[in-house]
Design an enzyme around this catalytic site. Sequence first.
Site, mmCIF file in Angstrom:
data_model
loop_
_atom_site.group_PDB
_atom_site.id
_atom_site.type_symbol
_atom_site.label_atom_id
_atom_site.label_comp_id
_atom_site.label_asym_id
_atom_site.label_seq_id
_atom_site.Cartn_x
_atom_site.Cartn_y
_atom_site.Cartn_z
ATOM 1 N N LYS A 1 0.831 -1.211 0.000
ATOM 2 C CA LYS A 1 0.000 0.000 0.000
ATOM 3 C C LYS A 1 0.867 1.263 0.000
ATOM 4 O O LYS A 1 0.644 2.180 -0.793
ATOM 5 C CB LYS A 1 -0.897 -0.002 1.234
ATOM 6 N N ASP B 1 -5.582 7.926 8.750
ATOM 7 C CA ASP B 1 -5.800 7.435 10.107
ATOM 8 C C ASP B 1 -5.706 8.556 11.125
ATOM 9 O O ASP B 1 -4.858 9.442 11.013
ATOM 10 C CB ASP B 1 -4.749 6.371 10.459
#
Length: 436
Positions: free
Chosen positions: A22, A121
């Site tokens: 990722k 996040d």
Amino acid sequence: MGTFKIEGGIRLKGDITPQGAKNEALQILCAVLLTEEKVTINNIPDIIDVNKLITLLGNLGVKIQKNGQSSITFQSDDVNVGYLETEAFKKEGGSLRGSIMIVGPLLARFGKGYIPKPGGDKIGRRRLDTHFEGFINLGAKFRYNREDHFYGVEAPEGLTGSDMLLDEASVTGTANIVMAAVLAKGRTTVYNAACEPYLQQLCKMLNSMGAKISGVGSNLLIIEGVEKLDGCTHRILPDMIEIGSWIGLAAMTKSEITIKNVSWENLGVIPNVFRKLGITLERKGDDIYIPAHEKGYEVKTDIDGSILTISDAPWPGFTPDLLSIVLVVATQAKGDVLIHQKMFESRLFFVDKLIDMGAKIILCDPHRAVVIGHDFKSQLKATTMSSPDIRAGISLLIAALSAKGTSTIQNIEQIDRGYERIDERLRAIGANIVRV
């Protein structure tokens, strides 16, 4: 909001192949903006964060051709830079942390780049100063609209090489600066540069396109600017964070698992950190074989007998993205571990959910937690919980797969942001997990 229902306490068995990385994908995808020629990228993970960035590139006018599973060809020969100043872009760019890395390529090639405050996040403060200070050093003018948190850099006359010492070894900051500097006039040196394998991959890709970057793999990068870049074909590395997740899963569930094609040379200290927890893992070619830990695993103390401390550090130190996994695995170890999360002040706040499951954890402060291992003498108990971020989410999933009873994990979109078809892949090795 999606939900996972997990029946825990089941032994798993079989082979699992890690997805493309990722964190590398987010950098590599932004680099396609640096050339008008075709760039083919292979082993792209099919996850929410990456797919959002691909959609963003499409809205910028990048041509996107899918070649099959995990392979896409991009061509940025008709980029609509005006899209950056639309309300649609402000909303779209603000939903993804990785969107910050489009600024460097756009600034280098088109003389301007804008970005709303990026999402991602909620694990603590994630400053952007390193990115923009680097652009300013290259000659860009910076502006910031406080009302709508909109950042902009402009260099209508082009960028000029510069010597810079980064205030932190930021991976995305280094990537952004490197992508801006490859088309700048003259020579740029970047000291205290990040040197993670994914950053090395970006530099290797750019060099294959005609860039002149030396010092790859070190914390001093030297970039000789070129006038233009060509197309290329690039393959993304397997995801080291997912590999670490599967190691932890195997140990916690006492399962016999083989992780295929892991690119051992790019794992750094990760295997040894898990070995310090007492986990047996064997190298078989380019695979990792983890036998069933029938008798559990025992934490190794330091040489002087003091408690083992596992902490994060810039590469080649241990990645902060795996500390949540290590913490969960330690809950069933024989022995005690101090987890020291230096980088983010909110990343350990999911431990209350593990305590609810019966784990013995003392949260000393936002950065440190002491884990007192059960040695499998007391199994974790199933519960209902919510995933706060990607890495805490996978950690809670591993805990649920090892726990007694049926657990429910809510807000699983957080897990889907970083892990491709995780429920399908876990069912293939015997897990009882259902997406509701």
